[in-house]
Design a protein around this motif. Structure first.
Motif, PDB file in Angstrom:
ATOM      1  N   MET A 103      49.362  61.813  69.781  1.00 34.97           N
ATOM      2  CA  MET A 103      48.920  61.574  68.409  1.00 34.97           C
ATOM      3  C   MET A 103      49.985  61.997  67.403  1.00 34.97           C
ATOM      4  N   LEU A 104      50.652  63.115  67.658  1.00 34.94           N
ATOM      5  CA  LEU A 104      51.735  63.536  66.773  1.00 34.94           C
ATOM      6  C   LEU A 104      52.892  62.546  66.822  1.00 34.94           C
ATOM      7  N   ASP A 105      53.165  62.038  68.016  1.00 29.44           N
ATOM      8  CA  ASP A 105      54.267  61.081  68.155  1.00 29.44           C
ATOM      9  C   ASP A 105      53.965  59.778  67.417  1.00 29.44           C
ATOM     10  N   SER A 106      52.728  59.311  67.514  1.00 29.43           N
ATOM     11  CA  SER A 106      52.369  58.052  66.849  1.00 29.43           C
ATOM     12  C   SER A 106      52.295  58.206  65.335  1.00 29.43           C
ATOM     13  N   ALA A 107      52.019  59.437  64.864  1.00 27.71           N
ATOM     14  CA  ALA A 107      51.900  59.657  63.422  1.00 27.71           C
ATOM     15  C   ALA A 107      53.239  59.883  62.746  1.00 27.71           C
ATOM     16  N   GLU A 108      54.298  60.133  63.535  1.00 24.92           N
ATOM     17  CA  GLU A 108      55.588  60.433  62.926  1.00 24.92           C
ATOM     18  C   GLU A 108      56.158  59.209  62.214  1.00 24.92           C
ATOM     19  N   ILE A 109      56.946  59.478  61.213  1.00 27.33           N
ATOM     20  CA  ILE A 109      57.487  58.421  60.373  1.00 27.33           C
ATOM     21  C   ILE A 109      58.445  57.525  61.163  1.00 27.33           C
ATOM     22  N   ARG A 110      58.428  56.241  60.819  1.00 22.65           N
ATOM     23  CA  ARG A 110      59.394  55.264  61.336  1.00 22.65           C
ATOM     24  C   ARG A 110      60.178  54.686  60.164  1.00 22.65           C
TER      25      ARG A 110
ATOM     26  N   TYR B 200      71.279  57.137  59.328  1.00 20.48           N
ATOM     27  CA  TYR B 200      72.239  56.254  58.668  1.00 20.48           C
ATOM     28  C   TYR B 200      72.860  56.897  57.427  1.00 20.48           C
ATOM     29  N   THR B 201      72.097  57.747  56.735  1.00 23.48           N
ATOM     30  CA  THR B 201      72.588  58.357  55.506  1.00 23.48           C
ATOM     31  C   THR B 201      72.826  59.854  55.630  1.00 23.48           C
ATOM     32  N   GLY B 202      72.194  60.498  56.626  1.00 23.06           N
ATOM     33  CA  GLY B 202      72.319  61.937  56.768  1.00 23.06           C
ATOM     34  C   GLY B 202      71.418  62.713  55.832  1.00 23.06           C
ATOM     35  N   GLU B 203      70.570  62.025  55.071  1.00 29.24           N
ATOM     36  CA  GLU B 203      69.669  62.693  54.142  1.00 29.24           C
ATOM     37  C   GLU B 203      68.452  63.246  54.891  1.00 29.24           C
ATOM     38  N   PRO B 204      67.899  64.349  54.388  1.00 30.66           N
ATOM     39  CA  PRO B 204      66.672  64.873  55.018  1.00 30.66           C
ATOM     40  C   PRO B 204      65.529  63.880  54.870  1.00 30.66           C
ATOM     41  N   VAL B 205      64.665  63.841  55.863  1.00 28.76           N
ATOM     42  CA  VAL B 205      63.506  62.951  55.869  1.00 28.76           C
ATOM     43  C   VAL B 205      62.254  63.813  56.018  1.00 28.76           C
ATOM     44  N   GLU B 206      61.282  63.549  55.178  1.00 26.47           N
ATOM     45  CA  GLU B 206      60.034  64.316  55.245  1.00 26.47           C
ATOM     46  C   GLU B 206      59.165  63.782  56.382  1.00 26.47           C
ATOM     47  N   SER B 207      58.649  64.687  57.186  1.00 28.85           N
ATOM     48  CA  SER B 207      57.817  64.289  58.314  1.00 28.85           C
ATOM     49  C   SER B 207      56.486  63.736  57.827  1.00 28.85           C
ATOM     50  N   ALA B 208      56.037  62.646  58.460  1.00 29.51           N
ATOM     51  CA  ALA B 208      54.746  62.050  58.122  1.00 29.51           C
ATOM     52  C   ALA B 208      53.612  62.668  58.921  1.00 29.51           C
ATOM     53  N   ALA B 209      53.957  63.471  59.920  1.00 27.17           N
ATOM     54  CA  ALA B 209      52.931  64.071  60.774  1.00 27.17           C
ATOM     55  C   ALA B 209      52.531  65.463  60.308  1.00 27.17           C
ATOM     56  N   GLY B 210      52.949  65.855  59.097  1.00 31.77           N
ATOM     57  CA  GLY B 210      52.653  67.201  58.613  1.00 31.77           C
ATOM     58  C   GLY B 210      51.177  67.537  58.591  1.00 31.77           C
ATOM     59  N   PRO B 211      50.316  66.712  57.968  1.00 22.65           N
ATOM     60  CA  PRO B 211      48.882  67.026  57.956  1.00 22.65           C
ATOM     61  C   PRO B 211      48.278  67.111  59.355  1.00 22.65           C
ATOM     62  N   MET B 212      48.701  66.212  60.242  1.00 29.36           N
ATOM     63  CA  MET B 212      48.173  66.254  61.603  1.00 29.36           C
ATOM     64  C   MET B 212      48.680  67.486  62.341  1.00 29.36           C
ATOM     65  N   GLN B 213      49.930  67.878  62.095  1.00 27.58           N
ATOM     66  CA  GLN B 213      50.449  69.112  62.690  1.00 27.58           C
ATOM     67  C   GLN B 213      49.652  70.318  62.221  1.00 27.58           C
ATOM     68  N   ASP B 214      49.294  70.343  60.936  1.00 22.39           N
ATOM     69  CA  ASP B 214      48.482  71.443  60.417  1.00 22.39           C
ATOM     70  C   ASP B 214      47.118  71.479  61.094  1.00 22.39           C
ATOM     71  N   PHE B 215      46.528  70.300  61.317  1.00 26.15           N
ATOM     72  CA  PHE B 215      45.228  70.243  61.984  1.00 26.15           C
ATOM     73  C   PHE B 215      45.309  70.795  63.398  1.00 26.15           C
TER      74      PHE B 215
END
Length: 384
Positions: free
Chosen positions: A38-45, A101-116
């Motif tokens: 579930m965490l893997d599927s919720a992560e950002i693409r 591609y840019t080296g910029e930080p990316v915010e995780s999309a699985a944060g709320p699910m990780q908290d749960f």
């Protein structure tokens, strides 16, 4: 009193004492069944628009990951899915994402699910206690798990018939319909859920005991002829460990590209899911370790550790990670992920989850039968 009656009353008493805690452990175990997927599927693409141009090399990403100059062990984790950001891992629970591609930080999309899942795990391990109270919560859950082991073993003893007859099999192995009362239904369900879920529950509970108690882990270690960690001799003294030897080496005059090592590992012919490049912590580090994971992250026999010479990029060793551990250590790692079923992949997780679900019915029907046996007669007598 016969031995069987002693076992029966012990089974009933222990079940009533720890029933609610076991129910809580089982319910949270069900919720945690597919945590990894579930965490893997919720992560950002990354979107196709964000994947234009050339990807940064491993060396460029490593420079970004180490730009703060901290001498801590960090790793770059690359996923087979090209749309997944690159992970910068600095230890368990300390992971950040970076745009490849840019080296910029990316915010995780699985944060709320990780908290749960973090909250459910805290409830499962420590009864959601924090600070110094966590030890109390861990002691309670560990004792309940150990008591549940006794309940399973004693329950199987009580379930085993003196003689195998079809009437026994029909009542205690298969679900029955049109039973005359709720008591008969609970009796049937308690036995059926218990016998069908016995094996996965024993695997989950026994591995949980090893996780909870050092004495149980030491028994596993001694079973393989090794001394527990508390009885081993002291480690290498000053100047005798790997880090100090690394620091004494002169800086390398020339280092091979991490990108070449990554490509060699990626093209090793294995159907990999992740490739992890452990970044050197010192300029004098003579080698670089790259881990190719062909499993789900919990299967150590499906992780391959490739060691490269840092000066010319030559492959030094290629071994299975599990083979780098002692037999006792391998057994303890196996038991750790047997508890969640992940050691056998998704179907092992499914069996562990179904076992936890069956445990909910075992607790419910067991407490209901105990209520009818112990409380209802007294209540009816007083009422009359």
């Amino acid at each position: 009193m016969s031995f069987r009656r002693i076992i029966f009353w012990s089974h009933l008493s222990v079940g009533v004492a720890v029933g609610l805690i076991v129910f809580l452990l089982s319910a949270t175990g069900v919720l945690l069944t597919y945590e990894r997927q579930m965490l893997d599927s919720a992560e950002i693409r990354l979107s196709p628009e964000a994947m234009t141009g050339e990807r940064l090399t491993v060396d460029e990403l490593a420079a970004i990951a180490q730009q703060d100059g901290a001498q801590t062990q960090r790793s770059l984790v690359f996923h087979r899915d090209p749309a997944r950001p690159v992970e910068i891992s600095a230890g368990r629970g300390n992971t950040s994402l970076i745009h490849p591609y840019t080296g910029e930080p990316v915010e995780s999309a699985a944060g709320p699910m990780q908290d749960f899942f973090r909250a459910v795990t805290s409830l499962h391990r420590y009864l959601a206690m924090s600070g110094e109270a966590r030890e109390t919560g861990a002691a309670i859950t560990g004792a309940a798990n150990l008591a549940f082991l006794f309940i399973l073993v004693s329950g199987f003893y009580l379930w085993w018939p003196k003689a195998w007859r079809w009437s026994f099999i029909k009542l205690n192995v298969f679900f029955r319909t049109h039973l005359p009362s709720a008591k008969a239904r609970d009796y049937n369900w308690h036995h059926v859920f218990g016998i069908w879920a016995l094996v996965p529950l024993l695997a989950v509970v026994i591995s949980g005991v090893v996780i909870s108690y050092p004495w149980a882990a030491n028994l596993v270690t001694r079973a393989y002829g090794e001394a527990p960690s508390s009885q081993r001799g002291p480690g290498p003294g000053p100047g005798g460990n790997a880090d100090s030897r690394e620091q004494e080496l002169p800086p390398l005059q020339q280092t091979a590209a991490l990108q070449d090592m990554f490509e060699t590992a990626r093209m090793s012919g294995r159907h990999w899911r992740t490739v992890t490049v452990a970044l050197p912590t010192t300029p004098s580090a003579p080698s670089v370790e790259v881990t190719v994971d062909t499993g789900n992250g919990a299967q150590y026999d499906r992780k391959h550790l490739l060691t490269f010479d840092r000066s010319d990029g030559g492959l030094l060793t290629d071994v299975v990670v599990a083979q780098t551990q002692t037999p006792a250590r391998r057994a303890r790692i196996y038991l750790r992920f047997l508890h969640t079923g992940e050691v056998y992949g998704w179907w092992g997780q499914t069996l562990a989850g179904l076992g936890s679900l069956a445990a909910l019915f075992l607790v419910w029907t067991g407490l209901a039968l105990a209520w009818r046996r112990l409380v209802l007669p007294v209540w009816r007598k007083r009422r009359s």
